[in-house]
Design a protein around this motif. Structure first.
Motif, PDB file in Angstrom:
ATOM      1  N   LEU A  61       4.153   3.790   3.749  1.00  0.00           N
ATOM      2  CA  LEU A  61       4.878   2.723   5.079  1.00  0.00           C
ATOM      3  C   LEU A  61       3.986   2.793   6.287  1.00  0.00           C
ATOM      4  CD1 LEU A  61       8.732   3.225   4.664  1.00  0.00           C
ATOM      5  CD2 LEU A  61       7.137   1.296   4.012  1.00  0.00           C
ATOM      6  N   GLU A  62       3.588   3.964   6.483  1.00  0.00           N
ATOM      7  CA  GLU A  62       2.586   4.041   8.017  1.00  0.00           C
ATOM      8  C   GLU A  62       1.242   3.592   7.584  1.00  0.00           C
ATOM      9  OE1 GLU A  62       1.169   7.738  11.034  1.00  0.00           O
ATOM     10  OE2 GLU A  62       1.456   8.248   8.791  1.00  0.00           O
ATOM     11  N   ARG A  63       0.614   3.625   6.538  1.00  0.00           N
ATOM     12  CA  ARG A  63      -0.601   3.227   6.439  1.00  0.00           C
ATOM     13  C   ARG A  63      -0.652   1.793   6.094  1.00  0.00           C
ATOM     14  NH1 ARG A  63      -2.658   8.214   2.530  1.00  0.00           N
ATOM     15  NH2 ARG A  63      -2.752   9.952   3.905  1.00  0.00           N
ATOM     16  N   GLU A  64       0.152   1.108   5.563  1.00  0.00           N
ATOM     17  CA  GLU A  64       0.255  -0.253   4.695  1.00  0.00           C
ATOM     18  C   GLU A  64      -0.513  -1.402   5.901  1.00  0.00           C
ATOM     19  OE1 GLU A  64       0.598  -2.939   1.809  1.00  0.00           O
ATOM     20  OE2 GLU A  64       1.225  -0.717   1.761  1.00  0.00           O
TER      21      GLU A  64
ATOM     22  N   GLY B 290       1.778  16.373   1.716  1.00  0.00           N
ATOM     23  CA  GLY B 290       2.433  17.362   2.528  1.00  0.00           C
ATOM     24  C   GLY B 290       3.078  16.543   3.704  1.00  0.00           C
ATOM     25  N   GLU B 291       2.563  15.411   3.932  1.00  0.00           N
ATOM     26  CA  GLU B 291       3.185  14.534   4.896  1.00  0.00           C
ATOM     27  C   GLU B 291       4.420  14.037   4.224  1.00  0.00           C
ATOM     28  OE1 GLU B 291       0.223  11.631   5.831  1.00  0.00           O
ATOM     29  OE2 GLU B 291      -1.044  13.016   7.256  1.00  0.00           O
ATOM     30  N   PHE B 292       4.759  13.652   3.046  1.00  0.00           N
ATOM     31  CA  PHE B 292       5.805  13.334   2.193  1.00  0.00           C
ATOM     32  C   PHE B 292       6.903  14.240   2.421  1.00  0.00           C
ATOM     33  CE2 PHE B 292       8.269  12.831  -1.303  1.00  0.00           C
ATOM     34  CZ  PHE B 292       8.890  11.293  -1.393  1.00  0.00           C
ATOM     35  N   LEU B 293       6.631  15.412   2.176  1.00  0.00           N
ATOM     36  CA  LEU B 293       7.312  16.533   2.016  1.00  0.00           C
ATOM     37  C   LEU B 293       7.985  16.942   3.496  1.00  0.00           C
ATOM     38  CD1 LEU B 293       5.635  19.056  -0.297  1.00  0.00           C
ATOM     39  CD2 LEU B 293       7.321  17.570  -1.088  1.00  0.00           C
TER      40      LEU B 293
END
Length: 252
Positions: free
Chosen positions: A94-97, A143-146
């Motif tokens: 979502l952040e990168r989209e 890692g960011e997802f976790l």
């Protein structure tokens, strides 16, 4: 000189000037990190099953480009902030989209938690990993997802540090993927001592180009990839590197 000849000379001169003044396609810088067997340097050339797909996409699209290998955080930051810059292999989030135009997928990966082979783990979901220290590296979406899901993640500059930290009990788990973890473990001499504990996600990976990349260039890259899928060359590239995906890696 007749009027008709003067007109012809004038048109020829105007055409030559127009050709000289026509914009030259800017060279696209493509960044990536070394991730065997997807991206690696051999005899001065960037190759691997993902890199060769990118080479072929750009060749068919007729776009000038260079590929530069660097740490992942720098690779994705440059592509996000610099026009005429792309990065691969990139996971959509979502952040990168809105940061990029997305061409692909060009590969896929699993997201895996790893632990020590001499320990017993009972991790069936991410909830079971809450309270444990998980090692990741800077800029890694796994890692960011976790962390976004409330887990305790410790980031390092170089992913080679994480298996060593795991063996020293400075972290409890390490997040990586099946393909890239094999190369990391071989590089640090820990093959067989660290094993997969829980696979928590499967993702597709893309060539991601800065949002300012001209739409026409993006369309040519999309068309190139579709033609590779249609004529079988996409699959042929995968098959060329199958031996690296299944063969055991030895410690250096």
């Amino acid at each position: 000189m007749s009027a008709s000849r003067r007109v012809i000379r004038h048109l020829a001169f105007a055409g030559a000037v127009a050709a000289l003044c026509a914009p030259v396609a800017a060279t696209i810088t493509i960044t990536a990190e070394t991730t065997v067997p997807a991206v690696m340097l051999e005899k001065g050339r960037v190759t691997g099953h993902a890199a060769e797909k990118v080479h072929e996409i750009m060749r068919r699209a007729g776009l000038p480009y260079t590929i530069a290998l660097m740490p992942w955080k720098r690779a994705i930051t440059l592509a996000h902030t610099n026009p005429n810059t792309c990065v691969f292999m990139t996971t959509r989030s979502l952040e990168r989209e809105t940061w990029f135009h997305w061409i692909g997928p060009i590969s896929q990966a699993d997201w895996v938690l790893y632990g020590r082979a001499d320990r017993q783990y009972n991790i069936r979901s991410l909830d079971d990993a809450r309270g444990l220290r998980i090692g990741a590296y800077n800029g890694d979406v796994r890692g960011e997802f976790l962390r976004e899901h409330g887990l305790n993640v410790e980031f390092v500059q170089n992913d080679d540090s994480n298996p060593r930290k795991l063996m020293l009990d400075r972290i409890d788990l390490w997040v990586n993927s099946t393909r890239s973890s094999r190369a990391v473990l071989a590089r640090v001499g820990l093959t067989g001592k660290i094993v997969p504990v829980h696979t928590y996600r499967m993702v597709k990976l893309y060539l991601a180009c800065n949002a300012a990349t001209p739409d026409a260039d993006v369309a040519r890259m999309h068309a190139a990839l579709r033609s590779m899928e249609a004529d079988g060359s996409y699959k042929a590239i995968e098959q060329r590197f199958e031996y690296l995906q299944t063969a055991p890696l030895v410690n250096p």
